[in-house]
Design a protein around this motif. Structure first.
Motif, mmCIF file in Angstrom:
data_model
loop_
_atom_site.group_PDB
_atom_site.id
_atom_site.type_symbol
_atom_site.label_atom_id
_atom_site.label_comp_id
_atom_site.label_asym_id
_atom_site.label_seq_id
_atom_site.Cartn_x
_atom_site.Cartn_y
_atom_site.Cartn_z
ATOM 1 N N ASP A 65 0.829 -1.213 0.000
ATOM 2 C CA ASP A 65 0.000 0.000 0.000
ATOM 3 C C ASP A 65 0.862 1.260 0.000
ATOM 4 O OD1 ASP A 65 -2.227 1.566 -0.108
ATOM 5 O OD2 ASP A 65 -2.851 1.239 1.971
ATOM 6 N N LEU A 66 1.920 1.231 -0.812
ATOM 7 C CA LEU A 66 2.783 2.401 -0.938
ATOM 8 C C LEU A 66 2.022 3.536 -1.610
ATOM 9 C CD1 LEU A 66 6.144 0.788 -2.164
ATOM 10 C CD2 LEU A 66 5.610 1.613 0.128
ATOM 11 N N ASN A 67 2.125 4.722 -1.051
ATOM 12 C CA ASN A 67 1.487 5.926 -1.609
ATOM 13 C C ASN A 67 -0.009 5.739 -1.866
ATOM 14 O OD1 ASN A 67 4.023 7.092 -1.580
ATOM 15 N ND2 ASN A 67 4.400 6.792 -3.755
ATOM 16 N N GLY A 68 -0.622 4.835 -1.125
ATOM 17 C CA GLY A 68 -2.059 4.612 -1.266
ATOM 18 C C GLY A 68 -2.454 3.754 -2.439
ATOM 19 N N TYR A 69 -1.492 3.132 -3.126
ATOM 20 C CA TYR A 69 -1.815 2.339 -4.308
ATOM 21 C C TYR A 69 -2.447 0.988 -3.977
ATOM 22 C CZ TYR A 69 0.448 5.608 -7.498
ATOM 23 O OH TYR A 69 0.760 6.719 -8.247
ATOM 24 N N GLY A 70 -2.552 0.671 -2.699
ATOM 25 C CA GLY A 70 -3.216 -0.570 -2.312
ATOM 26 C C GLY A 70 -4.693 -0.408 -2.042
ATOM 27 N N GLU A 71 -5.226 0.786 -2.224
ATOM 28 C CA GLU A 71 -6.637 1.046 -1.948
ATOM 29 C C GLU A 71 -7.540 0.322 -2.948
ATOM 30 O OE1 GLU A 71 -9.736 4.864 -2.065
ATOM 31 O OE2 GLU A 71 -7.568 5.203 -1.946
ATOM 32 N N GLU A 72 -8.641 -0.209 -2.457
ATOM 33 C CA GLU A 72 -9.625 -0.823 -3.341
ATOM 34 C C GLU A 72 -10.318 0.263 -4.163
ATOM 35 O OE1 GLU A 72 -13.299 -3.933 -2.862
ATOM 36 O OE2 GLU A 72 -13.471 -2.011 -1.828
ATOM 37 N N ILE A 73 -10.491 0.001 -5.461
ATOM 38 C CA ILE A 73 -11.225 0.920 -6.326
ATOM 39 C C ILE A 73 -12.346 0.127 -6.985
ATOM 40 C CG2 ILE A 73 -11.094 2.611 -8.186
ATOM 41 C CD1 ILE A 73 -8.083 2.767 -7.744
ATOM 42 N N ARG A 74 -13.572 0.427 -6.591
ATOM 43 C CA ARG A 74 -14.723 -0.331 -7.082
ATOM 44 C C ARG A 74 -15.263 0.214 -8.404
ATOM 45 N NH1 ARG A 74 -16.190 -3.891 -3.315
ATOM 46 N NH2 ARG A 74 -18.050 -4.436 -4.521
ATOM 47 N N ASP A 75 -15.186 1.518 -8.580
ATOM 48 C CA ASP A 75 -15.735 2.155 -9.777
ATOM 49 C C ASP A 75 -14.650 2.249 -10.848
ATOM 50 O OD1 ASP A 75 -16.873 3.689 -11.735
ATOM 51 O OD2 ASP A 75 -17.300 5.423 -10.449
ATOM 52 N N PRO A 76 -14.774 1.536 -11.966
ATOM 53 C CA PRO A 76 -13.747 1.600 -13.016
ATOM 54 C C PRO A 76 -13.454 3.018 -13.493
ATOM 55 C CG PRO A 76 -15.266 -0.193 -13.462
ATOM 56 C CD PRO A 76 -15.852 0.582 -12.316
ATOM 57 N N GLU A 77 -14.458 3.886 -13.465
ATOM 58 C CA GLU A 77 -14.259 5.253 -13.940
ATOM 59 C C GLU A 77 -13.380 6.079 -13.010
ATOM 60 O OE1 GLU A 77 -15.052 6.419 -16.796
ATOM 61 O OE2 GLU A 77 -16.284 4.746 -17.517
ATOM 62 N N ARG A 78 -13.185 5.608 -11.793
ATOM 63 C CA ARG A 78 -12.345 6.348 -10.835
ATOM 64 C C ARG A 78 -10.873 5.949 -10.928
ATOM 65 N NH1 ARG A 78 -13.923 5.246 -5.175
ATOM 66 N NH2 ARG A 78 -12.154 6.622 -4.787
ATOM 67 N N ILE A 79 -10.576 4.862 -11.608
ATOM 68 C CA ILE A 79 -9.207 4.346 -11.614
ATOM 69 C C ILE A 79 -8.228 5.364 -12.177
ATOM 70 C CG2 ILE A 79 -7.687 2.579 -12.610
ATOM 71 C CD1 ILE A 79 -10.023 0.599 -12.337
ATOM 72 N N SER A 80 -8.593 6.016 -13.272
ATOM 73 C CA SER A 80 -7.655 6.946 -13.923
ATOM 74 C C SER A 80 -7.378 8.197 -13.107
ATOM 75 C CB SER A 80 -8.189 7.353 -15.306
ATOM 76 O OG SER A 80 -9.439 8.002 -15.190
ATOM 77 N N SER A 81 -8.150 8.446 -12.043
ATOM 78 C CA SER A 81 -7.889 9.603 -11.188
ATOM 79 C C SER A 81 -7.196 9.223 -9.883
ATOM 80 C CB SER A 81 -9.200 10.339 -10.868
ATOM 81 O OG SER A 81 -10.067 9.521 -10.098
ATOM 82 N N GLN A 82 -6.989 7.909 -9.673
ATOM 83 C CA GLN A 82 -6.377 7.447 -8.426
ATOM 84 C C GLN A 82 -5.153 6.557 -8.618
ATOM 85 O OE1 GLN A 82 -10.628 6.589 -6.308
ATOM 86 N NE2 GLN A 82 -8.836 5.924 -5.183
ATOM 87 N N TRP A 83 -5.040 5.963 -9.774
ATOM 88 C CA TRP A 83 -4.043 4.899 -9.961
ATOM 89 C C TRP A 83 -3.333 5.145 -11.285
ATOM 90 C CZ3 TRP A 83 -1.965 0.546 -12.163
ATOM 91 C CH2 TRP A 83 -1.450 -0.439 -11.307
ATOM 92 N N PHE A 84 -1.991 5.328 -11.239
ATOM 93 C CA PHE A 84 -1.253 5.789 -12.415
ATOM 94 C C PHE A 84 -0.124 4.814 -12.740
ATOM 95 C CE2 PHE A 84 -2.398 9.452 -9.634
ATOM 96 C CZ PHE A 84 -3.553 9.817 -10.314
ATOM 97 N N ASP A 85 -0.326 3.982 -13.758
ATOM 98 C CA ASP A 85 0.672 2.960 -14.086
ATOM 99 C C ASP A 85 2.022 3.556 -14.447
ATOM 100 O OD1 ASP A 85 -0.003 3.976 -16.598
ATOM 101 O OD2 ASP A 85 -0.830 2.106 -17.369
ATOM 102 N N TYR A 86 2.047 4.728 -15.091
ATOM 103 C CA TYR A 86 3.319 5.304 -15.517
ATOM 104 C C TYR A 86 4.169 5.784 -14.345
ATOM 105 C CZ TYR A 86 0.768 9.786 -15.099
ATOM 106 O OH TYR A 86 0.020 10.865 -14.650
ATOM 107 N N LYS A 87 3.548 5.926 -13.151
ATOM 108 C CA LYS A 87 4.304 6.281 -11.958
ATOM 109 C C LYS A 87 4.746 5.045 -11.171
ATOM 110 C CE LYS A 87 2.140 10.803 -11.275
ATOM 111 N NZ LYS A 87 1.422 11.700 -10.323
ATOM 112 N N ILE A 88 4.039 3.933 -11.387
ATOM 113 C CA ILE A 88 4.349 2.699 -10.659
ATOM 114 C C ILE A 88 5.301 1.805 -11.442
ATOM 115 C CG2 ILE A 88 3.383 0.637 -9.564
ATOM 116 C CD1 ILE A 88 0.704 2.106 -9.400
ATOM 117 N N THR A 89 5.056 1.677 -12.741
ATOM 118 C CA THR A 89 5.761 0.632 -13.488
ATOM 119 C C THR A 89 6.358 1.096 -14.802
ATOM 120 O OG1 THR A 89 5.527 -1.609 -14.365
ATOM 121 C CG2 THR A 89 3.610 -0.171 -14.545
ATOM 122 N N PRO A 90 7.119 2.205 -14.796
ATOM 123 C CA PRO A 90 7.884 2.512 -16.008
ATOM 124 C C PRO A 90 8.970 1.464 -16.205
ATOM 125 C CG PRO A 90 8.631 3.894 -14.210
ATOM 126 C CD PRO A 90 7.433 3.138 -13.706
#
Length: 463
Positions: free
Chosen positions: A380-405
């Motif tokens: 749960d680093l930087n809050g990336y372990g939070e559950e996201i139930r609404d698919p439309e919210r993912i792009s405002s909370q979870w950023f792959d380019y910051k986690i896995t370049p």
């Protein structure tokens, strides 16, 4: 997460002097969190000047992509290195051990279809007279990109090698006490050649900086149970029909390729009969993203084929896959981060062993994004372990380019004082990360608290 900030000043008269209230309003999911500070005029104006000097909105993905278009490339983003200064260690504490897991550096795309589908689709259209001038130009670029990658399926690029040399160099410069003298370095890689070469480039850099190091390195199936763990149960959830349906519906909703097809082809009826438009668009987006990691960067670009909105929508559909496949998602059982339970246990056990030594050195591991991403979520680093139930919210909370370049890495840096009290801090892409652990010295955490947090997490997983 995108947040907008409003700053309001309210002055009141009290006993002949002016005092004021500074109200900072953070907008988050349409909720207002107010921080109200009351102070005298002098201090108020000083604080207000500092607040107004700050940017009034945090960077959202769209803003990030406008600033640097290559960040839209999801897991193809070429490694940037640290963006922030490190927080000095608490008084009396010095670094003595480092544990690490890193992804291989920039690579060529994997699988012939990644290059062949765009090339042969456009070539067929050219032969039948169905390409526009833009289509002809794009075919020429695709041909160059395909030829450069010929025979190098998934292999490390020259830039990928440089990325790991740079990471190692900064590691040794930031924590010289850990790598001083004839200390021991234990390095492991998965058996994939791009990971082995990433490890070798890092270790060669180490020896250039300190020839006295004792280095043991290996790449063997023996270590794959924690270096690249497979799990049939978790994979079955990841590939479930439920997840696929949700993602397919989401991707259809965010489909954004009609204009691109019109740019490339001059006959819509022919395109409908001969081209899988969604697939071609996706592969051209991935190809455009991958160029930044090759020797063609700065020479060839496919970004002019897409608008900013089209790139964003392509990224949105890729980002949701990463979150659902490796994050805490109800669509894949809320358990995908536990795919790295063996890796986390290896980090804990080796750290405990090394803490007992006077000069333990470093433990280095080289693997894949499919390990770093779920491990980041498991911790749960930087809050990336939070559950996201609404698919439309993912792009405002979870950023792959910051986690896995490409070349993303987690570094666990250990410190101790003369009383042998041990602290640890975690770096994600070489920047300090936060954990949901109480600490009087954040972003440093007491090792016993960190270990207890991790063991409790692992204990909570039941198949």
């Amino acid at each position: 997460m995108s947040r907008k900030k409003r700053v309001c000043l309210f002055f009141t008269r009290n006993n002949g002097t002016f005092a004021g209230k500074l109200i900072i309003i953070m907008m988050k999911n349409e909720l207002y969190n107010k921080i109200i500070v009351t102070m005298n005029t002098k201090n108020l104006l000083l604080l207000a000047s500092l607040v107004f000097a700050m940017p009034l909105s945090a960077q959202s993905p769209l803003e990030d992509f406008k600033r640097d278009i290559t960040l839209s490339g999801s897991n193809y983003v070429a490694y940037r290195g640290p963006q922030k200064q490190l927080t000095p260690a608490p008084k009396g504490y010095k670094p003595f051990y480092l544990s690490h897991y890193g992804r291989h550096g920039s690579r060529y795309m994997i699988g012939k279809q990644a290059y062949d589908v765009p090339y042969f689709s456009l070539l067929k259209a050219k032969q039948e007279g169905k390409l526009t001038a833009k289509g002809e130009e794009t075919l020429a670029k695709v041909k160059l990109i395909r030829e450069e990658a010929k025979g190098r399926d998934g292999e490390l690029t020259p830039l990928g090698a440089l990325q790991h040399q740079g990471i190692t160099k900064r590691m040794m410069e930031r924590f010289p006490e850990i790598f001083a003298g004839n200390t021991n370095i234990e390095a492991r890689s998965t058996v994939v050649i791009r990971c082995i070469l990433s490890m070798e480039n890092g270790l060669q850099q180490m020896l250039r900086m300190n020839p006295k190091l004792h280095i043991f390195h290996d790449a063997s199936e023996h270590d794959m149970y924690y270096m690249n763990q497979g799990d049939r149960y978790l994979d079955s959830l990841k590939n479930s029909v439920g997840r696929k349906v949700v993602q397919e519906e989401f991707s259809k909703k965010h489909a954004c390729y009609s204009r691109v097809m019109q740019e490339l082809f001059n006959d819509p009826a022919w395109v409908k009969q001969n081209i899988n438009q969604s697939d071609l668009n996706r592969k051209l987006y991935e190809m455009a993203s991958s160029v930044q990691g090759t020797e063609l960067r700065g020479k060839v670009s496919l970004y002019d084929l897409f608008t900013e909105e089209e790139l964003y929508q392509n990224w949105v559909s890729t980002n949701i896959w990463w979150q659902m496949a490796y994050g805490n998602s109800p669509y894949t059982g809320n358990v995908q981060p536990y795919s790295q339970r063996n890796l986390l246990m290896d980090i804990i056990q080796k750290a405990d062993s090394c803490i007992a030594l006077p000069h333990p050195g470093a433990t280095l591991r080289y693997g894949h994004d499919t390990m770093v991403t779920p491990l980041t979520c498991l911790l749960d680093l930087n809050g990336y372990g939070e559950e996201i139930r609404d698919p439309e919210r993912i792009s405002s909370q979870w950023f792959d380019y910051k986690i896995t370049p490409m070349a993303t890495n987690l570094q666990f840096v250990f410190y101790r004082n003369k009383a042998n009290d041990v602290l640890v801090k975690v770096l994600l892409c070489e920047d300090e990360a936060t954990l949901p652990i109480k600490s009087d010295v954040e972003p440093y955490y007491h090792w016993n608290d960190f270990k207890a947090y991790c063991l409790e997490k692992l204990k909570g997983y039941k198949k």
